[in-house]
Motif scaffolding. Sequence first.
Motif, PDB file in Angstrom:
ATOM      1  N   ASP A  93      33.254  49.042  37.503  1.00  0.00           N
ATOM      2  CA  ASP A  93      34.361  48.101  37.582  1.00  0.00           C
ATOM      3  C   ASP A  93      35.513  48.682  38.389  1.00  0.00           C
ATOM      4  N   ASN A 332      28.698  42.659  37.433  1.00  0.00           N
ATOM      5  CA  ASN A 332      29.923  43.396  37.720  1.00  0.00           C
ATOM      6  C   ASN A 332      29.771  44.327  38.923  1.00  0.00           C
ATOM      7  N   ARG A 339      36.798  41.451  40.227  1.00  0.00           N
ATOM      8  CA  ARG A 339      36.170  40.962  39.000  1.00  0.00           C
ATOM      9  C   ARG A 339      37.106  41.236  37.829  1.00  0.00           C
ATOM     10  N   HIS A 395      35.006  36.231  38.916  1.00  0.00           N
ATOM     11  CA  HIS A 395      34.790  36.960  40.165  1.00  0.00           C
ATOM     12  C   HIS A 395      35.370  36.120  41.300  1.00  0.00           C
TER      13      HIS A 395
END
Length: 448
Positions: A93, A332, A339, A395
């Motif tokens: 992430d 992800n 995101r 997203h």
Amino acid sequence: MKVTGLAIVPPPSAADLPKMTPELLASVLARYSRSNKGIHKIIEKVDFANPDESIDRILKFVDYGHASIGSLTGGLAIAIDGVSMWLAWKMFDIAQMADGQESSTRYITMEATNLPSAETLGIPAYLAARWQGVMVKSFAAYHAECSRLDQLVHAQPGLVRLPKDAKPAIMTRIRKNFALDRARYFIPFATRTSLGLVQSSRMWATTVKHLDSLLQPEARAAASLIRDELLKQSPRLMCHSFAEKSYTEQAAQELAKSLRLGLARLSTMPLKDAVWVKVDTETPPWLCEEQSMAEALRYRANRYGYHGTATRRTRVSFSWNNMAVAELRDLNRHRTGHRYTPLIQAGFYLPPGITHAAHQPLLYEQAVLTRELMHRGSPAYVYSLLLGAQTPFEHSTHADKFIYEAELRTGIGAHFRYAEHLSAALQEFFRQVPEARAWVLEGTAEPE
């Protein structure tokens, strides 16, 4: 070699390459950007017997920004064993520009022995035994469902779609994966996994700084270990890798939001699917887009083909209300854009064939534990989640990247739940951009 006035410069000799550390390479390229002498003239001035002295001399020549220099270090590879699935997810992430891989859930140990200790994860001491008990029961549910589903597919072969003329070994693997892919929602998010990332020193410094600013002890421990390793390769640039106020403040605010939403929405029942897609094709009046969607898409042979400006300039944001953590971990990793998820349990997903009623005692105990951790304001609540926990996920990117993701995640070999999510988003995209429908290949997630 000369090509229409351009000079193609060969790399340094093989004898020099092993001595070209990432920081030395970065400093040489930085100096190159402030010179018209050519790369070999700059390399000739490098004292490979004293590379640190050469780096310092070059960097003192002018005040280069550390970020731009860090980007020139090339790919620095770090492999990290034994991190929780949560930390692996968080690193992907954070490190949005990295190339990387994580161990597949099909190949890691699915036992309570493959969990970090409660103390390592920051689980409050008085909850440690309860947390451990829930984790043990979760693994037991996973194994029980794997066994039951495996027996079911052998008794009812029609449950599993198989490729035509598939070899016995392939049929066995697909049937096994059918069971694993449906039972995986009971896997604890705290389960140990491994990952490898490759990125520049600049991006590593940002990643480590971010990890060092989080409230989970595991993240800060990982930051220290990664920094120590990278100091061997890029010592000057890693001085920018420590926790910093803007990061710590945003991490605290995001945790507070997650706790607030998590307590309000905590549930063990499945959420009905909902998808939201926003397409923005607006362009500035002095640079209007004249290409049609058809012209942007028609020449691609597959999803790797190049798009025209019509799709590359179209902004697309898409979100699901109920992305299970199992799917979140992979979706992800699509690197473009941004995101976001509060990472909460707003519901609990189980696939057709597995009932909530059969596992209600476990799910209830897990939810009570999660609520207790959230009430305490503990960042360790993430380690009480199972992969079936459903969370909102958003997203934002551009249409060419969205189309690639939709074609990939509905294509051959895609997980059935990926295909459901992306198919729903794609249908809403088609509703807003109907001319794209004829040129986008929505798959049926057939087995490989």
